[in-house]
Enzyme design. Sequence first.
Site, PDB file in Angstrom:
ATOM      1  N   PRO A  12     -25.988 -18.246  34.125  1.00  0.00           N
ATOM      2  CA  PRO A  12     -27.165 -18.995  33.671  1.00  0.00           C
ATOM      3  C   PRO A  12     -28.501 -18.594  34.307  1.00  0.00           C
ATOM      4  CG  PRO A  12     -25.779 -20.365  35.073  1.00  0.00           C
ATOM      5  CD  PRO A  12     -25.036 -19.101  34.862  1.00  0.00           C
ATOM      6  N   LYS A  64     -30.392 -17.617  29.300  1.00  0.00           N
ATOM      7  CA  LYS A  64     -30.311 -16.913  28.018  1.00  0.00           C
ATOM      8  C   LYS A  64     -29.220 -17.389  27.065  1.00  0.00           C
ATOM      9  CE  LYS A  64     -33.708 -14.318  27.832  1.00  0.00           C
ATOM     10  NZ  LYS A  64     -34.516 -15.477  27.469  1.00  0.00           N
ATOM     11  N   TYR A  87     -37.235 -20.435  41.268  1.00  0.00           N
ATOM     12  CA  TYR A  87     -35.993 -19.723  41.566  1.00  0.00           C
ATOM     13  C   TYR A  87     -36.087 -19.284  43.027  1.00  0.00           C
ATOM     14  CZ  TYR A  87     -34.773 -19.355  36.585  1.00  0.00           C
ATOM     15  OH  TYR A  87     -34.426 -19.638  35.286  1.00  0.00           O
ATOM     16  N   TYR A 125     -37.537 -12.887  30.006  1.00  0.00           N
ATOM     17  CA  TYR A 125     -37.389 -14.337  30.174  1.00  0.00           C
ATOM     18  C   TYR A 125     -37.917 -15.083  28.950  1.00  0.00           C
ATOM     19  CZ  TYR A 125     -36.658 -18.575  32.904  1.00  0.00           C
ATOM     20  OH  TYR A 125     -36.181 -19.779  33.357  1.00  0.00           O
ATOM     21  N   HIS A 173     -44.174 -24.069  29.470  1.00  0.00           N
ATOM     22  CA  HIS A 173     -44.482 -23.395  30.744  1.00  0.00           C
ATOM     23  C   HIS A 173     -44.872 -21.949  30.482  1.00  0.00           C
ATOM     24  CE1 HIS A 173     -41.972 -26.215  33.558  1.00  0.00           C
ATOM     25  NE2 HIS A 173     -42.830 -26.867  32.780  1.00  0.00           N
TER      26      HIS A 173
HETATM   27  P1  FAD Z   1     -21.263 -24.543  22.679  1.00  0.00           P
HETATM   28  O1  FAD Z   1     -22.521 -25.235  23.026  1.00  0.00           O
HETATM   29  O2  FAD Z   1     -20.209 -24.457  23.713  1.00  0.00           O
HETATM   30  O3  FAD Z   1     -20.704 -25.253  21.379  1.00  0.00           O
HETATM   31  C1  FAD Z   1     -19.401 -25.012  20.894  1.00  0.00           C
HETATM   32  C2  FAD Z   1     -18.895 -26.277  20.197  1.00  0.00           C
HETATM   33  O4  FAD Z   1     -17.626 -26.000  19.635  1.00  0.00           O
HETATM   34  C3  FAD Z   1     -18.712 -27.425  21.162  1.00  0.00           C
HETATM   35  O5  FAD Z   1     -19.370 -28.585  20.678  1.00  0.00           O
HETATM   36  C4  FAD Z   1     -17.209 -27.611  21.247  1.00  0.00           C
HETATM   37  O6  FAD Z   1     -16.825 -28.963  21.472  1.00  0.00           O
HETATM   38  C5  FAD Z   1     -16.776 -27.097  19.878  1.00  0.00           C
HETATM   39  N1  FAD Z   1     -15.377 -26.645  19.838  1.00  0.00           N
HETATM   40  C6  FAD Z   1     -14.694 -25.944  20.772  1.00  0.00           C
HETATM   41  N2  FAD Z   1     -13.454 -25.702  20.376  1.00  0.00           N
HETATM   42  C7  FAD Z   1     -13.330 -26.255  19.136  1.00  0.00           C
HETATM   43  C8  FAD Z   1     -12.260 -26.342  18.220  1.00  0.00           C
HETATM   44  N3  FAD Z   1     -11.049 -25.818  18.476  1.00  0.00           N
HETATM   45  N4  FAD Z   1     -12.466 -26.991  17.052  1.00  0.00           N
HETATM   46  C9  FAD Z   1     -13.686 -27.528  16.754  1.00  0.00           C
HETATM   47  N5  FAD Z   1     -14.730 -27.480  17.614  1.00  0.00           N
HETATM   48  C10 FAD Z   1     -14.559 -26.846  18.789  1.00  0.00           C
HETATM   49  N6  FAD Z   1     -28.588 -21.308  28.108  1.00  0.00           N
HETATM   50  C11 FAD Z   1     -29.924 -21.130  27.927  1.00  0.00           C
HETATM   51  O7  FAD Z   1     -30.304 -20.465  26.952  1.00  0.00           O
HETATM   52  N7  FAD Z   1     -30.872 -21.639  28.766  1.00  0.00           N
HETATM   53  C12 FAD Z   1     -30.509 -22.364  29.857  1.00  0.00           C
HETATM   54  O8  FAD Z   1     -31.378 -22.875  30.569  1.00  0.00           O
HETATM   55  C13 FAD Z   1     -29.111 -22.549  30.130  1.00  0.00           C
HETATM   56  N8  FAD Z   1     -28.688 -23.248  31.205  1.00  0.00           N
HETATM   57  C14 FAD Z   1     -27.370 -23.562  31.325  1.00  0.00           C
HETATM   58  C15 FAD Z   1     -26.999 -24.355  32.387  1.00  0.00           C
HETATM   59  C16 FAD Z   1     -25.661 -24.694  32.545  1.00  0.00           C
HETATM   60  C17 FAD Z   1     -25.259 -25.562  33.705  1.00  0.00           C
HETATM   61  C18 FAD Z   1     -24.677 -24.265  31.583  1.00  0.00           C
HETATM   62  C19 FAD Z   1     -23.224 -24.668  31.705  1.00  0.00           C
HETATM   63  C20 FAD Z   1     -25.048 -23.458  30.536  1.00  0.00           C
HETATM   64  C21 FAD Z   1     -26.392 -23.097  30.396  1.00  0.00           C
HETATM   65  N9  FAD Z   1     -26.815 -22.300  29.332  1.00  0.00           N
HETATM   66  C22 FAD Z   1     -28.146 -22.024  29.185  1.00  0.00           C
HETATM   67  C23 FAD Z   1     -25.836 -21.790  28.361  1.00  0.00           C
HETATM   68  C24 FAD Z   1     -25.757 -22.630  27.083  1.00  0.00           C
HETATM   69  O9  FAD Z   1     -25.482 -23.983  27.394  1.00  0.00           O
HETATM   70  C25 FAD Z   1     -24.675 -22.058  26.155  1.00  0.00           C
HETATM   71  O10 FAD Z   1     -24.843 -20.677  26.056  1.00  0.00           O
HETATM   72  C26 FAD Z   1     -24.720 -22.717  24.751  1.00  0.00           C
HETATM   73  O11 FAD Z   1     -24.180 -24.007  24.798  1.00  0.00           O
HETATM   74  C27 FAD Z   1     -23.965 -21.883  23.709  1.00  0.00           C
HETATM   75  O12 FAD Z   1     -23.986 -22.544  22.474  1.00  0.00           O
HETATM   76  P2  FAD Z   1     -22.771 -22.409  21.456  1.00  0.00           P
HETATM   77  O13 FAD Z   1     -23.160 -23.229  20.277  1.00  0.00           O
HETATM   78  O14 FAD Z   1     -22.441 -20.981  21.293  1.00  0.00           O
HETATM   79  O15 FAD Z   1     -21.518 -23.049  22.204  1.00  0.00           O
HETATM   80  C1  DHB Z   2     -32.192 -24.478  33.601  1.00  0.00           C
HETATM   81  C2  DHB Z   2     -30.994 -23.812  33.523  1.00  0.00           C
HETATM   82  C3  DHB Z   2     -30.954 -22.470  33.812  1.00  0.00           C
HETATM   83  O1  DHB Z   2     -29.797 -21.791  33.717  1.00  0.00           O
HETATM   84  C4  DHB Z   2     -32.097 -21.773  34.175  1.00  0.00           C
HETATM   85  O2  DHB Z   2     -32.025 -20.453  34.465  1.00  0.00           O
HETATM   86  C5  DHB Z   2     -33.293 -22.451  34.239  1.00  0.00           C
HETATM   87  C6  DHB Z   2     -33.338 -23.814  33.954  1.00  0.00           C
HETATM   88  C7  DHB Z   2     -32.213 -25.938  33.285  1.00  0.00           C
HETATM   89  O3  DHB Z   2     -31.139 -26.509  33.047  1.00  0.00           O
HETATM   90  O4  DHB Z   2     -33.291 -26.528  33.280  1.00  0.00           O
END
Ligand code: FAD
Ligand code: DHB
Length: 406
Positions: A292, A296, A201, A384, A72
């Site tokens: 969210p 980011k 949005y 963005y 996009h």
């Molecule tokens: P996580 O993905 O949380 O991974 C951490 C891992 O560690 C997990 O698999 C967990 O099970 C494991 N873990 C936890 N504790 C332990 C333990 N004690 N021992 C071993 N393993 C453990 N970000 C974007 O950039 N763009 C988006 O569009 C966006 N939209 C989002 C929409 C929603 C609804 C949500 C909830 C989040 C969104 N995010 C978005 C945020 C994004 O999902 C997170 O920032 C991302 O998952 C971070 O990655 P991470 O690897 O740091 O942590």
């Molecule tokens: C999505 C999630 C977000 O947090 C956002 O800002 C835009 C899109 C998604 O899950 O597609």
Amino acid sequence: MRTQIGIVGAGPAGLMLSHLLHLQGIESVVLEKHSRRYVEERVRAGVLDQGTVDLMLTTGVGRRMKELGLVHYGIELRFLNSGHRIDFKDLTGGLGITIYAQQEVVKDLTNARLAAGGQVFFEVGDVSLHDLDSQRPKIRYGGDGDASELQCDFIAGCDGSHGICRSSIPNGVLTIFERDYPFGWLGILAEAPPSSDELIYAYHERGFALLSMRSPTLSRLYLQCRRDEDINEWSDDKIWTELQRRLAAKKRTLVEGPIIQKGVTGMRSFVAEPMQYGRLFLAGDSAHIVPPTGAKGLNLAVADVRVLSAALGDFYASGDSDLLNKYSEVCLRRVWKAQRFSWWMTSMLHRFDDNGTYDRRRQLAELDYVTSSRAAATTLAENYVGLPIDPICVEHERKYQERSPR
Ligand code: FAD
Ligand code: DHB
């Protein structure tokens, strides 16, 4: 067992770090508490910024993303029933984003690690960290007579916001900065073709709404809701009615379809500083969380481990700890800009409980400004699609590629 880097968590941060280290010939072991299936099916982020997309492509894990991802070059901001496009391509000199689900990124990285003989262990319980301030930190895991110990040179805490790594740092070391928001997001995945080619949005007097997607047949939509919202009180009909209201535009309705997944997410801004203690380095959600609205979180997690892998690469190649010592400082510069951007998008687009006339007028003025001033639209667009990667990191990657061209 011994390894160079012990990584806790097989989310985007942990898996990408393990992949980047492998490309530099550095060994790691990833320990994940959930099953592979659970991690690969968890519905979360969807927007990959330009930096994440480029990294996936240049490091050889971007094939499926290239095939299935939706590229996009803009988003729509909708308010007072009309839509206004922010044209990323024009405003950033050709950059864009790719819609590709987080669980697909996780699948691609897990497959790449396992195909390369990497060690990723799932369903690992009772993880604890020891001797973090020594030269030989350790991870213990699997209790009940089945305990194992992993001796490491360094440990990467990639275990998300509820993990154990951050809380293994002694009291008094970290400074915490945080902000809570008085609302959450109700998110759904629906078997319905997206009702728009680009993300929308929407600012609405009933609350924020977001139209996103996963594929030409799958829609992803979000509604601002109470932070303690009970998902059981939201029938599919009620969700679609509310989405129709908030995303309404002249003569246009959303295409509806069966809802195959729904859930409520809290909204929080959080930073722990520094992102390091002794030989433990925190990366991704374990160190910081953004609401969210700016899409980011995943992208920041990937940017952190890019810096960490460069720093560890320097250390193993030349014994130079300079970048390792600067890890937290380098990451936090980007983290705080993403905090600012995510807070700004959130406060511009949501209904606050105390939305008196003044705040509503101010939000509308902000939206009017962002959609009518090229300067203002450019600040949204460049954040963005993702701010440039730190030059220190770019320099390391250039040096590394010269040493071992792929
Ligand atoms: P996580 O993905 O949380 O991974 C951490 C891992 O560690 C997990 O698999 C967990 O099970 C494991 N873990 C936890 N504790 C332990 C333990 N004690 N021992 C071993 N393993 C453990 N970000 C974007 O950039 N763009 C988006 O569009 C966006 N939209 C989002 C929409 C929603 C609804 C949500 C909830 C989040 C969104 N995010 C978005 C945020 C994004 O999902 C997170 O920032 C991302 O998952 C971070 O990655 P991470 O690897 O740091 O942590
Ligand atoms: C999505 C999630 C977000 O947090 C956002 O800002 C835009 C899109 C998604 O899950 O597609």
